[in-house]
Design an enzyme around this catalytic site. Sequence first.
Site, PDB file in Angstrom:
ATOM      1  N   LYS A   1       0.836  -1.214   0.000  1.00 34.42           N
ATOM      2  CA  LYS A   1       0.000   0.000   0.000  1.00 34.42           C
ATOM      3  C   LYS A   1       0.868   1.259   0.000  1.00 34.42           C
ATOM      4  CE  LYS A   1      -1.889   1.716   4.058  1.00 34.42           C
ATOM      5  NZ  LYS A   1      -1.611   3.130   4.246  1.00 34.42           N
ATOM      6  N   ASN A   2       1.827   1.326   0.927  1.00 33.96           N
ATOM      7  CA  ASN A   2       2.533   2.594   1.099  1.00 33.96           C
ATOM      8  C   ASN A   2       3.544   2.888  -0.008  1.00 33.96           C
ATOM      9  OD1 ASN A   2       0.958   3.120   3.297  1.00 33.96           O
ATOM     10  ND2 ASN A   2       2.473   2.454   4.814  1.00 33.96           N
TER      11      ASN A   2
ATOM     12  N   CYS B   1      -5.526   7.660   8.890  1.00 37.09           N
ATOM     13  CA  CYS B   1      -5.978   7.143  10.175  1.00 37.09           C
ATOM     14  C   CYS B   1      -5.678   8.138  11.292  1.00 37.09           C
ATOM     15  CB  CYS B   1      -5.267   5.834  10.496  1.00 37.09           C
ATOM     16  SG  CYS B   1      -5.841   4.468   9.491  1.00 37.09           S
TER      17      CYS B   1
ATOM     18  N   ARG C   1       0.148  13.845  13.399  1.00 37.95           N
ATOM     19  CA  ARG C   1       0.597  13.658  12.021  1.00 37.95           C
ATOM     20  C   ARG C   1       0.749  14.972  11.235  1.00 37.95           C
ATOM     21  NH1 ARG C   1      -2.206   8.475   9.339  1.00 37.95           N
ATOM     22  NH2 ARG C   1      -0.134   8.164   8.508  1.00 37.95           N
ATOM     23  N   PRO C   2       1.562  15.888  11.723  1.00 34.00           N
ATOM     24  CA  PRO C   2       1.772  17.127  10.973  1.00 34.00           C
ATOM     25  C   PRO C   2       2.565  16.867   9.688  1.00 34.00           C
ATOM     26  CG  PRO C   2       3.315  16.987  12.797  1.00 34.00           C
ATOM     27  CD  PRO C   2       2.404  15.813  12.923  1.00 34.00           C
TER      28      PRO C   2
ATOM     29  N   ASP D   1       3.701   0.074  12.171  1.00 34.39           N
ATOM     30  CA  ASP D   1       2.490  -0.479  11.555  1.00 34.39           C
ATOM     31  C   ASP D   1       2.241  -1.943  11.942  1.00 34.39           C
ATOM     32  OD1 ASP D   1       2.168   1.968  10.376  1.00 34.39           O
ATOM     33  OD2 ASP D   1       2.987   1.368   8.439  1.00 34.39           O
TER      34      ASP D   1
ATOM     35  N   ARG E   1      -8.835  -0.737   3.780  1.00 29.35           N
ATOM     36  CA  ARG E   1      -7.951   0.310   3.245  1.00 29.35           C
ATOM     37  C   ARG E   1      -6.548  -0.224   3.014  1.00 29.35           C
ATOM     38  NH1 ARG E   1      -7.360   5.494   6.443  1.00 29.35           N
ATOM     39  NH2 ARG E   1      -5.729   5.547   4.891  1.00 29.35           N
TER      40      ARG E   1
HETATM   41  N1  EPU Z   1       6.133  13.809  11.224  1.00 33.73           N
HETATM   42  C1  EPU Z   1       6.204  15.134  11.575  1.00 33.73           C
HETATM   43  N2  EPU Z   1       6.207  16.062  10.569  1.00 33.73           N
HETATM   44  C2  EPU Z   1       6.136  15.704   9.254  1.00 33.73           C
HETATM   45  C3  EPU Z   1       6.064  14.349   8.923  1.00 33.73           C
HETATM   46  C4  EPU Z   1       6.059  13.423   9.933  1.00 33.73           C
HETATM   47  O1  EPU Z   1       6.264  15.486  12.730  1.00 33.73           O
HETATM   48  O2  EPU Z   1       6.147  16.593   8.401  1.00 33.73           O
HETATM   49  C5  EPU Z   1       6.097  12.799  12.294  1.00 33.73           C
HETATM   50  C6  EPU Z   1       4.725  12.113  12.351  1.00 33.73           C
HETATM   51  O3  EPU Z   1       3.816  12.851  13.124  1.00 33.73           O
HETATM   52  C7  EPU Z   1       5.063  10.775  12.956  1.00 33.73           C
HETATM   53  C8  EPU Z   1       6.453  10.480  12.389  1.00 33.73           C
HETATM   54  O4  EPU Z   1       6.981  11.727  11.980  1.00 33.73           O
HETATM   55  O5  EPU Z   1       5.164  10.898  14.338  1.00 33.73           O
HETATM   56  C9  EPU Z   1       6.447   9.488  11.245  1.00 33.73           C
HETATM   57  O6  EPU Z   1       5.763  10.014  10.177  1.00 33.73           O
HETATM   58  P1  EPU Z   1       6.089   9.659   8.673  1.00 33.73           P
HETATM   59  O7  EPU Z   1       6.052  10.941   7.908  1.00 33.73           O
HETATM   60  O8  EPU Z   1       7.277   8.782   8.537  1.00 33.73           O
HETATM   61  O9  EPU Z   1       4.821   8.856   8.315  1.00 33.73           O
HETATM   62  P2  EPU Z   1       3.864   9.055   7.118  1.00 33.73           P
HETATM   63  O10 EPU Z   1       4.656   9.308   5.884  1.00 33.73           O
HETATM   64  O11 EPU Z   1       2.784  10.010   7.475  1.00 33.73           O
HETATM   65  C10 EPU Z   1       3.953   6.555   6.418  1.00 33.73           C
HETATM   66  C11 EPU Z   1       2.890   5.516   6.248  1.00 33.73           C
HETATM   67  C12 EPU Z   1       2.361   5.105   7.609  1.00 33.73           C
HETATM   68  C13 EPU Z   1       3.497   4.605   8.475  1.00 33.73           C
HETATM   69  C14 EPU Z   1       4.631   5.660   8.538  1.00 33.73           C
HETATM   70  C15 EPU Z   1       5.848   5.179   9.280  1.00 33.73           C
HETATM   71  C16 EPU Z   1       1.967   6.174   4.122  1.00 33.73           C
HETATM   72  C17 EPU Z   1       0.819   6.709   3.344  1.00 33.73           C
HETATM   73  N3  EPU Z   1       1.819   6.058   5.436  1.00 33.73           N
HETATM   74  O12 EPU Z   1       3.262   7.643   7.044  1.00 33.73           O
HETATM   75  O13 EPU Z   1       1.468   4.049   7.362  1.00 33.73           O
HETATM   76  O14 EPU Z   1       3.047   4.378   9.773  1.00 33.73           O
HETATM   77  O15 EPU Z   1       5.012   6.046   7.212  1.00 33.73           O
HETATM   78  O16 EPU Z   1       6.362   4.037   8.683  1.00 33.73           O
HETATM   79  O17 EPU Z   1       2.974   5.809   3.543  1.00 33.73           O
HETATM   80  C18 EPU Z   1      -0.253   2.554   7.838  1.00 33.73           C
HETATM   81  O18 EPU Z   1       0.030   1.986   6.781  1.00 33.73           O
HETATM   82  O19 EPU Z   1      -1.058   2.085   8.691  1.00 33.73           O
HETATM   83  C19 EPU Z   1       0.369   3.834   8.133  1.00 33.73           C
HETATM   84  C20 EPU Z   1      -0.061   4.659   9.077  1.00 33.73           C
END
Ligand code: EPU
Length: 417
Positions: free
Chosen positions: A22-23, A116, A121-122, A304, A397
């Site tokens: 998915k990701n 989710c 998640r900023p 995850d 999802r």
């Molecule tokens: N973070 C910030 N600022 C940012 C971006 C991230 O503070 O600008 C923080 C987040 O709040 C969090 C941490 O950094 O505490 C990790 O966030 P990351 O950006 O790595 O996650 P993401 O890109 O939003 C993707 C996956 C998530 C998975 C994470 C970590 C996608 C669409 N989502 O999220 O997947 O948990 O990486 O591996 O790729 C899931 O599949 O259930 C899922 C939530």
Amino acid sequence: MTKILIDGNHILSGEIQISGAKNSAVALIPAAILAKSKSVIYNVPEIRDIDYLIKIMELLGCKIDHKDDALYIDSSNVKNVPIPEELSVQMRASYYFMGVLLAKFGRVEISFPGGCNIGARPIDIHIKGFQALGANVEIIKNRYIITADKLVGKKIYLDFPSVGATINLMLAAVGAEGTTIIENAAMEPEIVNVASLLINMGVKINGAGTKTIEIIGNKELDNGVVEVFPDRIESGTYIIIGALLGDNLKIKGIIKEHIEALLMKIKEIGINFKIDKDTITISKCNEIKPTYIKTLVFPGFPTDLQQPMTTLLTQAHGKSTIEETLYENRFKNTYDLNRMGAITNILTLNKLEIIGPRKLKGTNVIATDLRGGASLLIAALIAEGKTEIDNSEYILRGYGDVVNKLKNVGADIEISE
Ligand code: EPU
């Protein structure tokens, strides 16, 4: 509302084929907009996030054909239109249109992304990176308007190795003049998968999968072809199910190196398995030992898989502890796990203890998020009696064809829409 109904405690044997990640897929599909005209993405999972992404791609003028597990994307007539809230909130990954449209047109208008509810998640790291490349970012009500006369490659240090920010900045850097260097980049396999598509289109990228990624901007791209990596979180989820209910259950299509942290952990707690090329064979373990898990960025233990693992640890003999370091609100599954008979205690905002082993009993539960839903699904599979999981849209999802995959190996599981 979608419900999954499970009559638990059936031993599972046979084969489960892992789908594309998915990701990765949710980033590869928007990335196809950067191609000259046509791209092919193989091994695309059948999940709801992809359906919504396709709607956004069509809104932007892409022509999409779906044959078997391949998506044929023609982006020759792509146009830059604002992405409305009803589409952007359907998933987190709508933020990848920021990087892509900024690279292609120098302008993006998009409502806030969804996803989710597992923490704040900023996306400040994405925004800071776009600004470093020369973009102007305005937030008006719930819309981002990001513009740039031109993007110029820069050295960008990420305050946290965010998966989304690393990919988004790689995408934006394609449209920048000169070289962008991303320091403290995320190293998750999804980054390598996206880089491989961009490289296939003709972008020069070094270091994807390491802490430092170098991207040389290039606006004249070819068509692109890529295969989505197998989903490491889906793989891990079925491995956990195999450790609880398998009778030589075979999980096919895994990449061992992507799930090493999980494999090491389950080995440590006494679960045996065999790996032959891309297939893992695993059986129910009756003597699971308790453990301590701290979620970390790749190659650490993935957040995850934290919630699915919590269900596994309800069957361990003794007290386990989980420390969740990525999200502030990822224990919501424990409320219903406890209602099913588990003993879990939230010690602090990010620390959970699990006391096992406990016999679980089927009841009505509610999925609160994707992986929390997976945790309840696993609990339902091992429970005595019937469980009804409300809000199972969340599970769909991220887990393609989950009901058939489990039914084919012996689970008593139905879906009702
Ligand atoms: N973070 C910030 N600022 C940012 C971006 C991230 O503070 O600008 C923080 C987040 O709040 C969090 C941490 O950094 O505490 C990790 O966030 P990351 O950006 O790595 O996650 P993401 O890109 O939003 C993707 C996956 C998530 C998975 C994470 C970590 C996608 C669409 N989502 O999220 O997947 O948990 O990486 O591996 O790729 C899931 O599949 O259930 C899922 C939530």
